[in-house]
Design a protein around this motif. Structure first.
Motif, PDB file in Angstrom:
ATOM      1  N   LYS A  36       0.824  -1.212   0.000  1.00  0.00           N
ATOM      2  CA  LYS A  36       0.000   0.000   0.000  1.00  0.00           C
ATOM      3  C   LYS A  36       0.858   1.263   0.000  1.00  0.00           C
ATOM      4  CE  LYS A  36      -2.545   1.372   3.684  1.00  0.00           C
ATOM      5  NZ  LYS A  36      -2.410   2.858   3.836  1.00  0.00           N
ATOM      6  N   ASP A  37       1.605   1.482   1.062  1.00  0.00           N
ATOM      7  CA  ASP A  37       2.239   2.778   1.272  1.00  0.00           C
ATOM      8  C   ASP A  37       3.612   2.908   0.619  1.00  0.00           C
ATOM      9  OD1 ASP A  37       0.068   3.662   3.027  1.00  0.00           O
ATOM     10  OD2 ASP A  37       0.829   2.089   4.333  1.00  0.00           O
ATOM     11  N   TYR A  38       4.458   1.908   0.797  1.00  0.00           N
ATOM     12  CA  TYR A  38       5.799   2.027   0.232  1.00  0.00           C
ATOM     13  C   TYR A  38       5.760   2.026  -1.293  1.00  0.00           C
ATOM     14  CZ  TYR A  38       6.858   0.588   5.052  1.00  0.00           C
ATOM     15  OH  TYR A  38       6.905   0.484   6.413  1.00  0.00           O
ATOM     16  N   ARG A 163      -3.814   0.041  -7.903  1.00  0.00           N
ATOM     17  CA  ARG A 163      -5.205  -0.086  -8.361  1.00  0.00           C
ATOM     18  C   ARG A 163      -5.419   0.557  -9.730  1.00  0.00           C
ATOM     19  NH1 ARG A 163      -8.102   1.921  -2.818  1.00  0.00           N
ATOM     20  NH2 ARG A 163      -7.480   0.157  -1.510  1.00  0.00           N
ATOM     21  N   ARG A 164      -4.698   1.627  -9.970  1.00  0.00           N
ATOM     22  CA  ARG A 164      -4.905   2.379 -11.206  1.00  0.00           C
ATOM     23  C   ARG A 164      -4.173   1.781 -12.405  1.00  0.00           C
ATOM     24  NH1 ARG A 164      -6.244   8.218 -10.263  1.00  0.00           N
ATOM     25  NH2 ARG A 164      -7.169   8.259  -8.189  1.00  0.00           N
ATOM     26  N   THR A 168      -5.026  -7.097 -12.662  1.00  0.00           N
ATOM     27  CA  THR A 168      -5.541  -8.062 -11.688  1.00  0.00           C
ATOM     28  C   THR A 168      -6.382  -7.376 -10.636  1.00  0.00           C
ATOM     29  OG1 THR A 168      -3.736  -9.642 -11.984  1.00  0.00           O
ATOM     30  CG2 THR A 168      -4.878  -9.695  -9.879  1.00  0.00           C
ATOM     31  N   VAL A 169      -5.873  -6.288 -10.082  1.00  0.00           N
ATOM     32  CA  VAL A 169      -6.605  -5.572  -9.030  1.00  0.00           C
ATOM     33  C   VAL A 169      -7.890  -4.985  -9.595  1.00  0.00           C
ATOM     34  CG1 VAL A 169      -6.525  -3.602  -7.452  1.00  0.00           C
ATOM     35  CG2 VAL A 169      -4.547  -5.120  -7.678  1.00  0.00           C
ATOM     36  N   MET A 170      -7.823  -4.379 -10.752  1.00  0.00           N
ATOM     37  CA  MET A 170      -9.024  -3.780 -11.341  1.00  0.00           C
ATOM     38  C   MET A 170     -10.095  -4.839 -11.605  1.00  0.00           C
ATOM     39  SD  MET A 170      -7.630  -0.760 -13.894  1.00  0.00           S
ATOM     40  CE  MET A 170      -6.271  -1.636 -14.670  1.00  0.00           C
ATOM     41  N   GLU A 171      -9.693  -5.997 -12.107  1.00  0.00           N
ATOM     42  CA  GLU A 171     -10.662  -7.058 -12.413  1.00  0.00           C
ATOM     43  C   GLU A 171     -11.268  -7.652 -11.151  1.00  0.00           C
ATOM     44  OE1 GLU A 171      -8.451  -9.761 -14.817  1.00  0.00           O
ATOM     45  OE2 GLU A 171      -8.200  -8.305 -16.451  1.00  0.00           O
TER      46      GLU A 171
END
Length: 566
Positions: A36-38, A163-164, A168-171
């Protein structure tokens, strides 16, 4: 309006969450903050190549990141949540595993990381409803429920930049529910790739000169307290201290942590670090002397430390406006080869605690306008340098979109600003003109970036009791190490275990102003570390280590992973 130098220092740190017997990760925060952050922080720097910054990696965090890389490479996963994410048949997992999922997979700021996602919020609502009906026993959720919950928890802890740009994350986010093992494994694989690629990303940023990489004594010890408990009295004159009057051999232990950190930095990044961000920004004259002897060119601390130092130097005189003393580097008298910078506590706390409540653009503009105000108040010969220093991970879960819009707007505004120049401490000190601005600080008050004191780590009964347990363990350690009872390999193992016990993080959490469930976990892990130290020393484990040190408060709202500077 004067030209102004701005140093942004992002401090990346997680304590050692590994159980020294099993090597299992007791808490998942290293890999969660990584994905997430790094990753987001690296993305923003890559997207704004003219923005300079200092990025401080604590070596014990790097140790754990390398551990995760090895886990993914070998398939021997020692983190329970990751192992469960990759488990083919969630219907056959134990009750302990089910409870582990339910206990951990709703952790995070619900306003920014759960409520925006209807499918995730639905899982939480179902859990909340059924748990209230069957409060005395574990609800028998379906395997599909656990599958969906594991996926959504990890999606919520994925950086906005991922996410952008990651299919994989978007789907998976578009699908929303009914996740299969194949889909869980796609997410699992992505997590491994993000972890593996992280340090190379920061190394590339350093190689281009965009960032300076700095370090911290290896296991994040509160160095001034290891050297001298009475240094706490500089900030709080009547602070109660541990029963043990001092930590045995503290000065040599601080040197051990520092040398190990420098060695870690050289091996990982190919250069010796120019500067040190001390754990918790904690400094004292003896510690500054140790830093100077190590060859460090700079260190940094909190504004409160500078204020206390100036009060100590001129106790009967009111301080001038902070513009007259804060925005300049100082040489500590008699330590002429190390320069100390002091953070702007107000601006740092705005990022850490206030801007999350603002629209991103408004917050970024307010920050830039605040820097402009400092420039307007500067005298012609001052050439101010502003230090904004804070955790690089903990604030962002309170921001919408993980602070994406705030950081993007902030870097864009700074990039186009003709009067504000982002720089690094290394670059700043390479200019003879800037070194000419260094002033002498004849007296340094011991303190940290929190309140300018050590009250977060020492002074109340529970924290002092934890120190006494460590002092007793260190006394036993010294006796055994000086004998011939252990081999060289066994002595090394005991020394590293002791180093983990010396981390400032344990003492941070003890106290009734922190939330009970977190305090209980850190309390247990601290006592487990001390227990293992005795085992490595081949000594009986004291029965007192079976008793909790602190319980926290189930209703506590203060405390947590961040604390205001004042």
């Amino acid at each position: 309006m004067q030209q102004i130098k701005l140093v942004l220092l992002w401090h990346m740190h997680q304590p050692d969450y590994r159980h020294y017997d099993t090597r299992e990760f007791e808490m998942p925060w290293v890999y969660l903050h990584t994905i997430k952050d790094y990753t987001d922080m690296a993305h923003h720097l890559e997207a704004h190549p003219h923005i300079k910054a200092v990025v401080n990696f604590v070596p014990v965090l790097l140790d754990q990141l390398e551990d995760y890389v090895e886990q993914f490479a070998t398939g021997q996963i020692r983190d329970p949540l990751l192992r469960l994410l990759a488990t083919p048949d969630l219907a056959s997992v134990s009750d302990d595993d089910r409870e582990h999922i339910l206990t951990n997979c709703f952790k995070g700021n619900h306003n920014t990381m759960l409520k925006p996602y209807p499918a995730y919020a639905k899982l939480h609502h179902l859990y909340d409803t059924l748990q209230k009906k069957q409060a005395t026993e574990l609800v028998n959720f379906s395997a599909q429920y656990f599958s969906d919950l594991l996926v959504w928890f990890h999606l919520a802890w994925t950086g906005e930049s991922v996410r952008r740009h990651n299919a994989t994350v978007m789907e998976l986010m578009a699908q929303g529910e009914g996740f299969s093992h194949v889909e869980r494994m796609r997410l699992f694989k992505l997590i491994g790739e993000l972890i593996e690629g992280l340090i190379p990303r920061y190394r590339r940023l350093a190689e281009t000169g965009q960032i300076e990489l700095s370090t911290t004594p290896h296991y994040h010890p509160l160095s001034p307290l290891l050297i001298d408990f009475t240094s706490a009295h500089d900030g709080v004159a009547d602070a109660p201290l541990p029963i043990n009057s001092f930590y045995p051999g503290g000065r040599s232990r601080v040197t051990f942590h520092l040398n190990k950190a420098i060695d870690s930095h050289q091996k990982r990044f190919g250069t010796q670090p120019t500067g040190i961000w001390p754990a918790e920004g904690a400094v004292s004259p003896p510690f500054i002397h140790i830093l100077a002897e190590s060859g460090c060119q700079w260190c940094a601390s909190g504004e409160g430390v500078l204020v206390n130092s100036l009060h100590k130097l001129h106790p009967e005189t009111a301080l001038p406006d902070r513009n007259r003393y804060l925005y300049r580097p100082y040489r500590i008298q008699e330590q002429e080869n190390i320069i100390c910078f002091f953070r702007d506590d107000k601006l740092s706390d705005f990022i850490g605690f206030e801007y999350a409540k603002w629209f991103g653009r408004d917050a970024a503009e307010h920050f830039v306008q605040s820097i402009e105000q400092i420039a307007r108040h500067a005298l012609p010969d001052e050439n101010p340098v502003v230090s904004v220093i804070l955790d690089g991970e903990n604030a962002w879960e309170y921001y919408p979109y993980n602070g994406f819009y705030f950081l993007d707007d902030l870097y864009s505004l700074l990039d186009s600003h003709t009067g504000i120049h982002t720089t690094t401490y290394q670059d700043y000190l390479s200019s003879p003109e800037n070194v000419h601005n260094v002033q002498v600080l004849p007296v340094l008050a011991a303190g940290s970036w929190v309140y300018g004191t050590f009250s977060t780590w020492i002074g109340d009964p529970e924290k002092n009791h934890a120190w006494d347990l460590l002092c007793t363990a260190k006394q036993n350690y010294d006796l055994v190490i000086q004998s011939d009872r252990l081999t060289d390999k066994e002595k090394t193992a005991a020394s590293l275990q002791l180093a983990s016990c010396e981390s400032s993080d344990w003492f941070w959490w003890f106290g009734d102003y922190n939330q009970a469930d977190t305090v209980i976990r850190f309390d247990q892990l601290y006592r487990d570390n001390l227990t293992n130290l005795y085992r490595l020393l081949k000594l009986p484990v004291p029965s007192i280590l079976c008793k909790p040190i602190s319980h926290g408060d189930t209703h506590a709202e203060e405390g947590g992973t961040m604390r205001r500077s004042s």
